[in-house]
Design a protein around this motif. Structure first.
Motif, short mmCIF file in Angstrom:
data_model
loop_
_atom_site.label_atom_id
_atom_site.label_comp_id
_atom_site.label_asym_id
_atom_site.label_seq_id
_atom_site.Cartn_x
_atom_site.Cartn_y
_atom_site.Cartn_z
N GLU A 89 125.70 39.62 6.67
CA GLU A 89 126.53 39.11 7.77
C GLU A 89 127.59 40.11 8.21
OE1 GLU A 89 128.34 35.50 6.39
OE2 GLU A 89 126.42 34.47 6.16
N ARG A 90 128.06 40.94 7.28
CA ARG A 90 129.18 41.84 7.57
C ARG A 90 128.77 43.31 7.67
NH1 ARG A 90 134.16 40.77 3.84
NH2 ARG A 90 134.97 42.36 5.27
N VAL A 91 127.47 43.59 7.71
CA VAL A 91 126.99 44.97 7.68
C VAL A 91 127.56 45.81 8.82
CG1 VAL A 91 124.85 44.55 8.98
CG2 VAL A 91 124.95 46.40 7.30
N ASP A 92 127.82 45.21 9.97
CA ASP A 92 128.32 45.99 11.12
C ASP A 92 129.74 46.49 10.93
OD1 ASP A 92 125.89 45.81 12.46
OD2 ASP A 92 126.43 43.93 13.43
N GLU A 93 130.44 46.00 9.91
CA GLU A 93 131.79 46.48 9.61
C GLU A 93 131.78 47.79 8.83
OE1 GLU A 93 134.32 43.49 7.76
OE2 GLU A 93 133.05 41.92 8.60
N ILE A 94 130.62 48.17 8.29
CA ILE A 94 130.53 49.34 7.42
C ILE A 94 130.23 50.59 8.24
CG2 ILE A 94 129.30 50.36 5.46
CD1 ILE A 94 128.71 47.46 4.53
N GLN A 95 131.03 51.62 8.04
CA GLN A 95 130.86 52.89 8.76
C GLN A 95 129.92 53.83 8.01
OE1 GLN A 95 134.72 54.62 9.37
NE2 GLN A 95 135.53 52.84 10.45
N HIS A 96 129.27 54.69 8.79
CA HIS A 96 128.42 55.78 8.26
C HIS A 96 127.20 55.28 7.49
CE1 HIS A 96 131.79 58.24 9.47
NE2 HIS A 96 132.58 57.63 8.60
N TRP B 189 124.28 54.42 -14.32
CA TRP B 189 123.95 53.49 -13.23
C TRP B 189 122.45 53.33 -13.05
CZ3 TRP B 189 127.55 50.42 -11.54
CH2 TRP B 189 128.88 50.82 -11.66
N HIS B 190 122.02 52.10 -12.92
CA HIS B 190 120.65 51.76 -12.56
C HIS B 190 120.71 51.19 -11.14
CE1 HIS B 190 119.28 52.26 -16.71
NE2 HIS B 190 120.51 51.87 -16.99
N VAL B 191 119.67 51.43 -10.36
CA VAL B 191 119.72 51.08 -8.94
C VAL B 191 118.50 50.25 -8.56
CG1 VAL B 191 119.78 52.03 -6.59
CG2 VAL B 191 121.01 53.21 -8.43
N GLU B 192 118.72 49.29 -7.69
CA GLU B 192 117.64 48.49 -7.10
C GLU B 192 117.77 48.64 -5.59
OE1 GLU B 192 117.42 45.13 -10.62
OE2 GLU B 192 118.61 44.67 -8.84
N ARG B 193 116.71 49.14 -4.96
CA ARG B 193 116.72 49.38 -3.51
C ARG B 193 115.87 48.28 -2.86
NH1 ARG B 193 115.49 55.20 -2.76
NH2 ARG B 193 117.71 55.52 -2.79
N PHE B 194 116.55 47.31 -2.23
CA PHE B 194 115.89 46.14 -1.66
C PHE B 194 115.50 46.38 -0.20
CE2 PHE B 194 117.92 44.23 -5.28
CZ PHE B 194 117.03 43.23 -5.66
N TYR B 195 114.20 46.26 0.08
CA TYR B 195 113.68 46.37 1.43
C TYR B 195 113.54 44.99 2.05
CZ TYR B 195 112.77 51.13 0.06
OH TYR B 195 112.93 52.42 -0.38
N ARG B 196 113.37 43.99 1.20
CA ARG B 196 113.30 42.59 1.66
C ARG B 196 114.04 41.77 0.61
NH1 ARG B 196 107.82 39.14 3.00
NH2 ARG B 196 108.90 37.33 3.79
N PHE B 197 115.09 41.06 1.05
CA PHE B 197 115.96 40.43 0.08
C PHE B 197 116.47 39.06 0.51
CE2 PHE B 197 118.15 43.43 2.79
CZ PHE B 197 119.09 42.63 3.41
N ASP B 198 116.10 38.60 1.70
CA ASP B 198 116.68 37.34 2.19
C ASP B 198 115.92 36.09 1.75
OD1 ASP B 198 114.74 38.34 3.86
OD2 ASP B 198 115.92 38.18 5.68
N ASN B 199 114.88 36.25 0.96
CA ASN B 199 114.14 35.12 0.42
C ASN B 199 113.81 35.42 -1.04
OD1 ASN B 199 112.22 33.24 -0.37
ND2 ASN B 199 110.99 33.40 1.48
N SER B 200 114.41 34.67 -1.96
CA SER B 200 114.23 34.98 -3.39
C SER B 200 112.80 34.73 -3.87
CB SER B 200 115.23 34.20 -4.24
OG SER B 200 115.02 32.81 -4.09
N ASP B 201 111.98 34.07 -3.06
CA ASP B 201 110.58 33.87 -3.42
C ASP B 201 109.71 35.05 -3.00
OD1 ASP B 201 110.97 31.40 -4.61
OD2 ASP B 201 110.75 30.33 -2.72
N GLN B 202 110.25 35.95 -2.17
CA GLN B 202 109.47 37.10 -1.72
C GLN B 202 110.41 38.29 -1.51
OE1 GLN B 202 106.16 37.48 -1.74
NE2 GLN B 202 106.58 39.60 -1.26
N VAL B 203 110.64 39.03 -2.59
CA VAL B 203 111.48 40.22 -2.47
C VAL B 203 110.59 41.47 -2.52
CG1 VAL B 203 113.53 39.16 -3.49
CG2 VAL B 203 111.92 40.36 -4.97
#
Length: 157
Positions: free
Chosen positions: A41-48, A132-146
């Motif tokens: 929802e707030r992604v547009d507030e982030i620069q660069h 640090w371990h990293v998870e790069r989410f390409y689809r994340f808005d449905n927990s049944d299909q990430v």
């Protein structure tokens, strides 16, 4: 072990801006998706921004200090300048990872990690639970299909 496309890769430093989630262990599966939705929802507030379609999660598997406890949900940025109100930033140094791509339910991620850990051990890579371990989410808005690339930090041979 399920056969997956597991490989080792090196990634340069990552700069993230987003939210830090700290809660009891069994609540992360509920709280992380809430933070991901709030970040979307707030992604547009982030620069660069590097790519506004990809969210990253970051965590240290072995909590050495209170400062490292939790899970960071963020967006990758080219540089950190202004941090939006209520958000935090995190810089992850260059590291080597065992990597695999996972598609399925949120709950199935644990099986993918188990397979990665077994693969790393069989192939002689030592896990670095203190980094640090990293998870790069390409689809994340449905927990049944990430759709996520899992990056588990290791020492190179």
């Amino acid at each position: 072990m399920i056969t997956r496309n597991i490989k080792v890769k090196e990634i340069g430093g990552l700069n993230l801006v987003g939210f830090r989630v700290v809660c009891p262990g069994d609540e992360y599966i509920i709280e992380i998706p809430k933070a991901a939705a709030k970040l979307k929802e707030r992604v547009d507030e982030i620069q660069h921004l590097v790519n506004k379609q990809i969210q990253l999660g970051a965590f240290v598997a072995e909590d050495a200090t209170v400062d490292l406890d939790g899970y960071w949900v963020g967006m990758e940025v080219e540089k950190i300048e202004v941090i939006p109100p209520g958000m935090v930033s995190l810089t992850i140094p260059p590291q080597a990872y065992v990597s695999t791509f996972y598609q399925g339910t949120n709950h199935g991620i644990r099986d993918a990690y188990r397979d990665m850990h077994e693969w790393a051990e069989i192939n002689g890579y030592a896990r670095r639970r203190d980094l640090w371990h990293v998870e790069r989410f390409y689809r994340f808005d449905n927990s049944d299909q990430v759709e996520v690339e899992l990056l588990d930090t290791v020492d190179l041979k």
